[in-house]
Design a protein around this motif. Structure first.
Motif, PDB file in Angstrom:
ATOM      1  N   SER A 199       0.825  -1.212   0.000  1.00  0.00           N
ATOM      2  CA  SER A 199       0.000   0.000   0.000  1.00  0.00           C
ATOM      3  C   SER A 199       0.857   1.260   0.000  1.00  0.00           C
ATOM      4  O   SER A 199       0.526   2.236  -0.677  1.00  0.00           O
ATOM      5  CB  SER A 199      -0.938  -0.007   1.213  1.00  0.00           C
ATOM      6  N   ARG A 201       3.780   2.614  -1.583  1.00  0.00           N
ATOM      7  CA  ARG A 201       4.399   2.092  -2.791  1.00  0.00           C
ATOM      8  C   ARG A 201       5.917   2.237  -2.815  1.00  0.00           C
ATOM      9  O   ARG A 201       6.609   1.564  -3.566  1.00  0.00           O
ATOM     10  CB  ARG A 201       3.726   2.754  -3.990  1.00  0.00           C
ATOM     11  N   TRP A 204       8.444  -0.889  -2.442  1.00  0.00           N
ATOM     12  CA  TRP A 204       9.077  -1.648  -3.514  1.00  0.00           C
ATOM     13  C   TRP A 204      10.603  -1.529  -3.431  1.00  0.00           C
ATOM     14  O   TRP A 204      11.326  -2.498  -3.661  1.00  0.00           O
ATOM     15  CB  TRP A 204       8.606  -1.133  -4.871  1.00  0.00           C
ATOM     16  N   PRO A 248      -2.433  -5.123  -6.558  1.00  0.00           N
ATOM     17  CA  PRO A 248      -2.222  -3.719  -6.185  1.00  0.00           C
ATOM     18  C   PRO A 248      -3.366  -2.839  -6.656  1.00  0.00           C
ATOM     19  O   PRO A 248      -4.016  -3.125  -7.665  1.00  0.00           O
ATOM     20  CB  PRO A 248      -0.918  -3.358  -6.904  1.00  0.00           C
ATOM     21  N   SER A 250      -4.648   1.578  -6.727  1.00  0.00           N
ATOM     22  CA  SER A 250      -4.090   2.929  -6.710  1.00  0.00           C
ATOM     23  C   SER A 250      -5.195   3.946  -6.533  1.00  0.00           C
ATOM     24  O   SER A 250      -6.382   3.644  -6.616  1.00  0.00           O
ATOM     25  CB  SER A 250      -3.333   3.216  -8.018  1.00  0.00           C
ATOM     26  N   THR A 384       8.306   7.233  -8.721  1.00  0.00           N
ATOM     27  CA  THR A 384       6.868   6.953  -8.774  1.00  0.00           C
ATOM     28  C   THR A 384       6.489   6.313 -10.102  1.00  0.00           C
ATOM     29  O   THR A 384       5.698   5.364 -10.162  1.00  0.00           O
ATOM     30  CB  THR A 384       6.058   8.234  -8.560  1.00  0.00           C
ATOM     31  N   VAL A 387       7.421   2.700 -10.063  1.00  0.00           N
ATOM     32  CA  VAL A 387       6.508   1.901  -9.245  1.00  0.00           C
ATOM     33  C   VAL A 387       5.221   1.605 -10.004  1.00  0.00           C
ATOM     34  O   VAL A 387       4.656   0.507  -9.893  1.00  0.00           O
ATOM     35  CB  VAL A 387       6.216   2.611  -7.909  1.00  0.00           C
ATOM     36  N   ASN A 388       4.750   2.559 -10.774  1.00  0.00           N
ATOM     37  CA  ASN A 388       3.562   2.307 -11.600  1.00  0.00           C
ATOM     38  C   ASN A 388       3.804   1.131 -12.549  1.00  0.00           C
ATOM     39  O   ASN A 388       2.909   0.307 -12.776  1.00  0.00           O
ATOM     40  CB  ASN A 388       3.202   3.558 -12.401  1.00  0.00           C
ATOM     41  N   ASP A 391       3.758  -2.173 -10.558  1.00  0.00           N
ATOM     42  CA  ASP A 391       2.370  -2.593 -10.333  1.00  0.00           C
ATOM     43  C   ASP A 391       1.761  -3.162 -11.622  1.00  0.00           C
ATOM     44  O   ASP A 391       0.987  -4.125 -11.580  1.00  0.00           O
ATOM     45  CB  ASP A 391       1.528  -1.413  -9.839  1.00  0.00           C
TER      46      ASP A 391
END
Length: 419
Positions: A199, A201, A204, A248, A250, A384, A387-388, A391
């Motif tokens: 949750s 992120r 990771w 996951p 978002s 970020t 991380v997207n 996911d």
């Protein structure tokens, strides 16, 4: 992860403008009619006025003007102020901004002040502070406190399943085995997850760091290799093969399954100890499970002195107070985060347990010993975006090859472009 990116190239222009005549009218800073010197101090969101008043009481000739900016706008706002020649005297800098500020000359080295005499001993800092000092060529910023990334677990669920509580020696295999035993299903429906999805992120990067990847090298470049693949495959196994962790989510869809009593474990920031205080179930904390090594990401802000300040001595007095036992204790009591000075953290001012947990406060010390600033030293828009993509891999929208061959190189190009 939502901190705005810095305006890297413009910093040098802003610094030149601050020393050359005719670059624009600069706001005057200085003594007021009553003889007091006003120090401008910037922080994000909010800062405890009680700490500021305590400093002013000890230093009646100095007044602190606290400039508060929303977290999401903070980095951009501070960079704009530096460029305009109106930087606050004392800047509480984001981790990612500190190296860039130091490299560009936007902030002063604090070593000369420390050498003259400080209220603290630099040898008392947790290891990560020395590491970042090595990368910046000295102490350009001092940490106001620190937060770590740790594991939380539902003791009631562990007891019911007959699973031993996590320990400092837990590995990824231990985590996986416990998650399998703690996952409950009724037909095709999961009624209890062994572990929540990631949750927070940024977690990771703690997983990747545990494999041995350095995340960021000494030059500020991404250092992601085989460890990245290993971390992605491990989380994919938990999510899609064993199905002991949910997919996951978002945005507004994110829910805290641990807090709701639907997941036995979660991996997130130490700041959640305050959010979980009112949990109905018994719970506790432990260090993140290790793979090749113990690793977690630390988070903080750094007190820095702007090179453009006209009141550097007074600015240092404020920083020195904030790093003193009084300042650090008050900060810990206010924010519930331990001091980065080990001797002060050991006094436990940050501890604020709820009725049902936690009790294993040694987790903070253990996490500080293995913690690094890692990914927080990189522009958050880059981390970020990655991380997207991580996911997306769990959701089946991207392959490992696409992440390794496209996502990582593209992220490095963005970093190079900002230099």
């Amino acid at each position: 992860m939502n901190k705005k990116k810095w305006l890297a190239g413009a910093l040098m222009v802003g610094l030149a403008c601050s020393v050359l005549v005719g670059c624009g009218k600069k706001e005057e800073q200085g003594a007021e009619k009553d003889g007091k010197v006003t120090i401008k101090f910037s922080s994000w969101d909010n800062f405890d006025e009680g700490i500021i008043k305590a400093f002013e009481k000890e230093n009646p000739n100095i007044k602190i003007e606290n400039i508060q900016v929303a977290d999401s706008d903070y980095s951009q706002k501070i960079n704009t102020m530096i460029i305009g020649g109106n930087a606050p005297d004392v800047i509480l800098s984001f981790e990612a901004d500190l190296p860039r500020f130091a490299q560009s000359g936007a902030i002063e080295s604090l070593d000369p002040y420390i050498e003259k005499g400080a209220s603290f001993d630099v040898a008392d800092f947790i290891p990560a502070v020395e590491t970042i000092g090595e990368s910046t060529g000295g102490n350009y910023g001092l940490p106001w406190a620190y937060a770590s990334e740790i594991m939380y677990y539902n003791k009631d669920m562990f007891d019911k399943a007959g699973v031993d509580y996590p320990t400092v020696d837990w590995t990824w295999d231990d985590f996986k085995a416990a998650a399998e035993k703690l996952t409950l299903r009724e037909g095709n429906k999961t009624t209890q997850w062994g572990a929540d999805a990631i949750s927070f992120r940024g977690m990771w990067y703690s997983m990747i760091g545990a494999t041995g990847d350095e995340i960021v090298d000494k030059e500020g470049n991404l250092a992601l290799g085989e460890g990245l693949v290993k971390a992605l495959e491990f989380q994919n196994e938990l999510t899609n093969d064993l199905k002991v962790s949910p997919q996951p989510t978002s945005g507004d869809a994110v829910s805290d399954l641990f807090a709701s009593g639907s997941a036995a474990m979660t991996r997130t920031g130490s700041w959640m100890t305050m959010m979980y205080k009112d949990n109905e179930f018994n719970w506790d904390i432990a260090p993140l499970p290790a793979e090749e090594r113990d690793y977690n990401t630390l988070h903080t802000g750094f007190y820095t002195i702007a090179s453009s300040s006209k009141h550097k001595e007074e600015a240092w007095k404020f920083i020195d107070f904030m790093m003193s036992e009084t300042g650090q204790t008050m900060t810990s009591e206010w924010g519930n985060n331990p001091s980065a000075l080990k001797s002060i953290a050991a006094q436990g001012a940050f501890k604020n347990p709820g009725k049902t947990g936690p009790s294993n406060w040694e987790t903070f010390t253990e996490s500080a010993d293995s913690g690094q600033f890692g990914y927080t030293l990189i522009n958050p828009s880059v981390t970020t975006s990655l991380v997207n993509d991580f996911d997306s891999y769990l959701l089946g929208a991207k392959t490992l090859d696409e992440i390794v061959e496209k996502s990582i190189p593209n992220a490095q190009k963005q970093i190079d472009k900002e230099e």
